[in-house]
Design an enzyme around this catalytic site. Structure first.
Site, mmCIF file in Angstrom:
data_model
loop_
_atom_site.group_PDB
_atom_site.id
_atom_site.type_symbol
_atom_site.label_atom_id
_atom_site.label_comp_id
_atom_site.label_asym_id
_atom_site.label_seq_id
_atom_site.Cartn_x
_atom_site.Cartn_y
_atom_site.Cartn_z
ATOM 1 N N GLY A 84 0.833 -1.201 0.000
ATOM 2 C CA GLY A 84 0.000 0.000 0.000
ATOM 3 C C GLY A 84 0.868 1.252 0.000
ATOM 4 O O GLY A 84 2.062 1.189 0.320
ATOM 5 N N CYS A 117 5.399 -6.097 1.600
ATOM 6 C CA CYS A 117 5.762 -4.676 1.591
ATOM 7 C C CYS A 117 5.083 -3.957 2.766
ATOM 8 O O CYS A 117 5.421 -4.194 3.920
ATOM 9 C CB CYS A 117 5.409 -4.065 0.239
ATOM 10 S SG CYS A 117 6.190 -2.446 -0.046
ATOM 11 N N TYR A 118 4.089 -3.116 2.506
ATOM 12 C CA TYR A 118 3.360 -2.434 3.579
ATOM 13 C C TYR A 118 2.765 -3.458 4.539
ATOM 14 O O TYR A 118 2.696 -3.230 5.758
ATOM 15 C CB TYR A 118 2.256 -1.561 2.974
ATOM 16 C CG TYR A 118 1.403 -0.815 3.982
ATOM 17 C CD1 TYR A 118 1.830 0.411 4.512
ATOM 18 C CD2 TYR A 118 0.179 -1.318 4.398
ATOM 19 C CE1 TYR A 118 1.055 1.097 5.435
ATOM 20 C CE2 TYR A 118 -0.606 -0.643 5.315
ATOM 21 C CZ TYR A 118 -0.168 0.568 5.832
ATOM 22 O OH TYR A 118 -0.944 1.243 6.745
ATOM 23 N N HIS A 146 8.159 -7.555 -3.476
ATOM 24 C CA HIS A 146 6.912 -8.018 -4.102
ATOM 25 C C HIS A 146 7.146 -9.341 -4.832
ATOM 26 O O HIS A 146 7.585 -9.352 -5.981
ATOM 27 C CB HIS A 146 6.386 -6.962 -5.087
ATOM 28 C CG HIS A 146 5.886 -5.725 -4.418
ATOM 29 N ND1 HIS A 146 4.594 -5.609 -3.954
ATOM 30 C CD2 HIS A 146 6.510 -4.562 -4.113
ATOM 31 C CE1 HIS A 146 4.428 -4.416 -3.410
ATOM 32 N NE2 HIS A 146 5.574 -3.764 -3.486
ATOM 33 N N GLU A 191 4.953 -11.216 -6.062
ATOM 34 C CA GLU A 191 3.909 -11.449 -7.066
ATOM 35 C C GLU A 191 4.266 -10.932 -8.450
ATOM 36 O O GLU A 191 3.649 -11.338 -9.446
ATOM 37 C CB GLU A 191 2.585 -10.816 -6.605
ATOM 38 C CG GLU A 191 2.554 -9.296 -6.596
ATOM 39 C CD GLU A 191 3.089 -8.666 -5.318
ATOM 40 O OE1 GLU A 191 2.773 -7.501 -5.065
ATOM 41 O OE2 GLU A 191 3.839 -9.347 -4.578
ATOM 42 N N ASP A 239 -17.335 -12.326 -21.957
ATOM 43 C CA ASP A 239 -17.928 -12.323 -20.623
ATOM 44 C C ASP A 239 -19.404 -12.703 -20.660
ATOM 45 O O ASP A 239 -19.844 -13.628 -19.963
ATOM 46 C CB ASP A 239 -17.766 -10.947 -19.961
ATOM 47 C CG ASP A 239 -16.317 -10.524 -19.843
ATOM 48 O OD1 ASP A 239 -15.435 -11.410 -19.912
ATOM 49 O OD2 ASP A 239 -16.057 -9.323 -19.703
ATOM 50 N N LYS A 293 -10.243 -12.066 -15.946
ATOM 51 C CA LYS A 293 -10.469 -12.213 -17.383
ATOM 52 C C LYS A 293 -9.838 -13.489 -17.938
ATOM 53 O O LYS A 293 -10.455 -14.197 -18.741
ATOM 54 C CB LYS A 293 -9.907 -10.993 -18.124
ATOM 55 C CG LYS A 293 -10.302 -10.894 -19.579
ATOM 56 C CD LYS A 293 -11.714 -10.391 -19.725
ATOM 57 C CE LYS A 293 -12.062 -10.045 -21.148
ATOM 58 N NZ LYS A 293 -13.395 -9.434 -21.268
#
Length: 576
Positions: free
Chosen positions: A118, A145-146, A232, A234, A290, A432
């Site tokens: 964040g 992180c945060y 991070h 990710e 979708d 998606k």
């Protein structure tokens, strides 16, 4: 002599009766024995069946609740990416606001909790902080992180501002190759994005990694299964980041990884059947991936009780309405109503040049037409929509700060109050790429699965200025030729979007020996991962030359083609 004969006959008759009686007795006895044997056989067979069934029941795996990892969002730009990385390991993830109550988290029975990054500083005023009681749940936790700084601050550590910032690729030195760092080398490249650092760890925690600038780049309390990393994992820039997350999921949280798109399909179809029963459902079908996946899932659950409504607003690409009708009515046998309201929409857009006004007119008119068509479906209690997970996440900002309206979203953000439908949103927990995977499993045509994003207002926002039938004709012809060339160059799946924009200007040209004064087309091709940011596609000059030649030579009304080399930001992908 006669008496003797009579006596012999009488003796024979007695013997005969005795023999018959004996035979009958033998038969009855045989029947009784057969019956007893049959009962014994049946009982024996029944016992055997029960023993077999018991063994099968004992051997059959006990199906667990869906494994879930909760991600508390503190406003990081990478939060959705964390969710996707978890799901890539076949573990379901759910992103929640940072201030979600402990009771709500406990009710989900998550296997693990991840605290996202964040933009705030944990020592500031009115900064996002979770309920402290989440640390008493005994659920494995990973702070990123945060999120790591939150763990340190809440549990009695200390965080402060550091004059030396760490941004971008940084070398990480791993001090303990256990737990989340098991099977990793001694040092890896990681992606940092911070200026605060942990200077004092909470009781029971140890530093398990460092960088040249951060003595505490990762922390661990092995007994409580609480871990934190300052970088991070990710993002793809972090080497072995996927391995770190996998270690947390499988070694620390004890996940198995059984969440697949096929299991999602089965569960969703069952849930729709249970929810809808014998009622009817209406769905607005656009032909995009979708709404198409949503329609097929609902159709698989309730069949003809689904009524799909396709509205032709006159702003679609060439032959698109016919293709949609052919695909879903003929191929998939959907209960489909195709409604041509192109004249009605074009009449409403007459004289309108402001893009925001175009969007609002089209959105409002779409709702009116849909209401009219839905009212014709008797007994319809439900409305199905293809809402995706990013739409749900973005509709609830974790920090609660409003953002400026750049442009109205083309999807309807909810239902008018007077529409008394109950909502069914089977895709609201999917990203998606997951929807595309389901589309593949449902055998949707590749043209739909990999269709590039197309705006709800259609070609109206790719025509700068007033929308007329003639300008729509020109743009449709240009668009078809552009897409043909992009496909033939095998670039359609590589670029995020490729489209043409009809500009509101004319330029002088020469065709043959004659002077022309005709329209200008701008070609826009961009590369992107999620549409949030984008860069212009570096298409070869030879391909651009071929595209321009075809457009100018084959489409009447165009004498100039330009290529847009703007990135997002500062520009948007669409021109309007």
């Amino acid at each position: 002599m006669k008496k003797k004969t009579k006596k012999i006959k009488r003796i024979k008759k007695v013997k005969s009766v005795k023999r018959i009686t004996r035979i009958k007795r033998i038969k009855r006895s045989a029947k009784r024995m057969a019956k007893k044997q049959s009962v014994r056989i049946r009982k024996k067979a029944l016992k055997k069946t029960r023993r077999t069934a018991k063994k099968v029941l004992l051997k059959a795996p006990v199906l667990p609740r869906r494994e879930t990892v909760v991600i508390l969002d503190f406003g990081s730009q990478y939060t959705q990416l964390i969710g996707r990385r978890i799901r890539e390991n076949k573990v379901f993830s759910r992103i929640l606001p940072f201030n979600t109550s402990v009771a709500d988290i406990k009710a989900m029975a998550p296997k693990g909790i991840i605290l996202s990054g964040g933009p705030s500083s944990v020592y500031g005023k009115k900064v996002p902080m979770p309920d402290k009681n989440i640390f008493k749940l005994g659920i494995p936790m990973l702070g990123i992180c945060y999120g790591m700084q939150v763990i340190a601050q809440v549990l009695g550590g200390r965080v402060r501002h550091n004059n030396e910032r760490e941004y971008g690729k940084t070398e990480l030195f791993i001090d303990s190759t256990r737990d989340i760092f098991v099977h990793l080398p001694g040092n890896i490249t990681c992606w940092m994005s911070h200026q605060d650092q942990v200077i004092k760890m909470p009781a029971g925690f140890a530093a398990i990694a460092h960088t040249l600038n951060s003595p505490v780049a990762a922390i661990a309390n092995v007994n409580r299964k609480i871990f934190g990393v300052q970088f991070h994992p990710e993002v793809t820039h972090t080497g072995k980041g996927d391995k770190i997350l996998a270690n947390f999921l499988f070694r620390i949280c004890g996940c198995v990884g059984r969440w697949t798109m096929q299991s999602f399909i089965n569960d969703t179809v069952s849930q729709i059947k249970k929810t809808v029963g014998d009622k009817k459902v209406v769905l607005g079908l656009s032909g995009g991936v979708d709404s198409s996946v949503c329609a097929l899932l609902v159709h698989r659950a309730i069949g003809k009780n689904l009524r799909c409504i396709f509205i032709d607003n006159g702003l679609l690409r060439k032959d698109e309405p016919q293709q949609i009708e052919r695909t879903f009515r003929s191929l998939y046998r959907l209960n489909l109503a195709c409604v041509d309201k192109s004249k009605r929409f074009l009449d409403k857009l007459k004289g309108i040049t402001d893009p925001e006004q175009k969007r609002k007119i089209i959105g409002e008119e779409f709702i009116r037409v849909f209401e009219e068509e839905a009212a014709k479906v008797k007994g319809a209690d439900f409305l199905a929509q293809g809402t995706l997970y990013p739409d749900v996440i973005e509709s609830t900002s974790p920090i609660g700060s409003p953002s400026a309206c750049i442009k109205s979203h083309h999807n309807v953000g909810g239902l008018p109050l007077h529409m008394k439908f109950k909502l069914i949103e089977p895709l609201r927990e999917l990203f998606k790429d997951e929807v595309r995977e389901i589309a593949r499993q449902l055998a949707l045509p590749e043209g739909i699965i990999y269709r590039q994003p197309f705006p709800g207002p259609g070609l109206s926002i790719r025509i700068i200025g007033e929308v007329t039938e003639e300008r729509l004709r020109i743009l449709r012809e240009v668009d078809r030729r552009l897409i043909e060339e992009i496909r033939s160059a095998n670039l359609y799946a590589q670029v995020w979007q490729s489209f043409a924009v009809l500009l509101p200007i004319k330029t002088v040209g020469v065709m043959g020996d004659s002077r022309t004064y005709e329209n200008v087309i701008a070609v826009r091709c961009v590369e992107s991962l999620d549409g949030m940011t984008a860069d212009w596609a570096r298409i070869s000059p030879e391909l651009l030359d071929k595209i321009a030649h075809r457009i100018i030579n084959e489409v009447k009304g165009i004498n100039r083609v330009v290529y847009d080399i703007s990135s997002k930001p500062p520009a948007t992908i669409e021109w309007e």
